[in-house]
Motif scaffolding. Structure first.
Motif, mmCIF file in Angstrom:
data_model
loop_
_atom_site.group_PDB
_atom_site.id
_atom_site.type_symbol
_atom_site.label_atom_id
_atom_site.label_comp_id
_atom_site.label_asym_id
_atom_site.label_seq_id
_atom_site.Cartn_x
_atom_site.Cartn_y
_atom_site.Cartn_z
ATOM 1 N N PHE A 37 0.834 -1.200 0.000
ATOM 2 C CA PHE A 37 0.000 0.000 0.000
ATOM 3 C C PHE A 37 0.870 1.252 0.000
ATOM 4 C CE2 PHE A 37 -2.373 3.348 2.185
ATOM 5 C CZ PHE A 37 -3.563 3.353 1.470
ATOM 6 N N GLU A 38 1.902 1.267 0.841
ATOM 7 C CA GLU A 38 2.813 2.418 0.923
ATOM 8 C C GLU A 38 3.518 2.661 -0.411
ATOM 9 O OE1 GLU A 38 3.335 4.662 3.202
ATOM 10 O OE2 GLU A 38 2.068 3.773 4.739
ATOM 11 N N GLU A 39 3.992 1.598 -1.035
ATOM 12 C CA GLU A 39 4.701 1.720 -2.305
ATOM 13 C C GLU A 39 3.777 2.290 -3.391
ATOM 14 O OE1 GLU A 39 6.555 -1.295 -5.633
ATOM 15 O OE2 GLU A 39 6.704 -1.888 -3.519
ATOM 16 N N VAL A 40 2.564 1.766 -3.468
ATOM 17 C CA VAL A 40 1.596 2.259 -4.455
ATOM 18 C C VAL A 40 1.227 3.705 -4.151
ATOM 19 C CG1 VAL A 40 -0.774 1.971 -5.308
ATOM 20 C CG2 VAL A 40 0.730 -0.025 -5.077
ATOM 21 N N GLY A 111 -6.549 -8.415 -2.752
ATOM 22 C CA GLY A 111 -5.394 -9.076 -2.174
ATOM 23 C C GLY A 111 -4.127 -8.251 -2.283
ATOM 24 N N ALA A 112 -3.030 -8.864 -1.881
ATOM 25 C CA ALA A 112 -1.747 -8.172 -1.781
ATOM 26 C C ALA A 112 -0.985 -8.211 -3.103
ATOM 27 C CB ALA A 112 -0.913 -8.779 -0.662
ATOM 28 N N ASP A 113 -1.639 -7.755 -4.152
ATOM 29 C CA ASP A 113 -1.019 -7.692 -5.465
ATOM 30 C C ASP A 113 -0.811 -6.230 -5.819
ATOM 31 O OD1 ASP A 113 -1.107 -7.258 -8.426
ATOM 32 O OD2 ASP A 113 -1.170 -9.447 -8.453
ATOM 33 N N LEU A 117 -3.711 -3.538 -7.073
ATOM 34 C CA LEU A 117 -4.086 -2.409 -6.217
ATOM 35 C C LEU A 117 -3.931 -1.095 -6.974
ATOM 36 C CD1 LEU A 117 -4.872 -1.127 -3.495
ATOM 37 C CD2 LEU A 117 -2.431 -1.198 -2.890
ATOM 38 N N LYS A 118 -2.790 -0.913 -7.588
ATOM 39 C CA LYS A 118 -2.538 0.317 -8.338
ATOM 40 C C LYS A 118 -3.555 0.486 -9.458
ATOM 41 C CE LYS A 118 0.866 2.761 -11.081
ATOM 42 N NZ LYS A 118 1.909 2.574 -12.045
ATOM 43 N N GLY A 119 -3.821 -0.564 -10.198
ATOM 44 C CA GLY A 119 -4.784 -0.500 -11.286
ATOM 45 C C GLY A 119 -6.198 -0.185 -10.805
ATOM 46 N N ALA A 120 -6.597 -0.774 -9.692
ATOM 47 C CA ALA A 120 -7.932 -0.524 -9.137
ATOM 48 C C ALA A 120 -8.077 0.923 -8.697
ATOM 49 C CB ALA A 120 -8.210 -1.464 -7.977
#
Length: 127
Positions: A37-40, A111-113, A117-120
């Protein structure tokens, strides 16, 4: 980078473009997901979403406060959040200018992908 928030800050996040990670300190999946999450968050703040707010809230620590706060009174926020949080971690997305009901506006549960996450998040704010 994301910041830890209180129920008061959550109320402000609801009225802005915000991505809120709801987690529990005791949750192993949350410990895996938080760095992703932090990286994104850092990448999107530097690029496509410089004005979005990326926040984290320890739900078990603040749940009762959220229910008692102004955001939980006179709205369906508390009910919507409880329905949205089926497990930890849960990522809630809020779009500025949208109706406060229903809230949250979107829930990411992919999930932890990192790429998912970024795409969503990008797709949510592009709509």
């Amino acid at each position: 980078m994301s910041r830890l928030i209180s129920p008061t800050a959550l109320e402000q996040a609801v009225d802005s473009n915000a991505v809120v990670l709801v987690y529990a300190d005791w949750c192993g999946h949350c410990r895996t997901f938080k760095p992703i999450f932090e990286e994104v968050a850092q990448e999107l703040k530097r690029g496509a979403l410089p004005r979005a707010h990326f926040c984290k809230m320890d739900w078990p620590k603040h749940e009762a406060e959220v229910q008692k706060s102004a955001i939980g009174k006179g709205t369906h926020f508390a009910e919507g959040i409880h329905e949205a949080i089926k497990e930890f971690p849960t990522t809630l997305l809020f779009r500025r200018g949208e109706d406060r009901v229903p809230l949250p506006h979107e829930v990411y549960d992919g999930g932890a992908d990192r790429d998912a996450l970024k795409g969503a998040i990008e797709a949510f704010f592009a709509a």
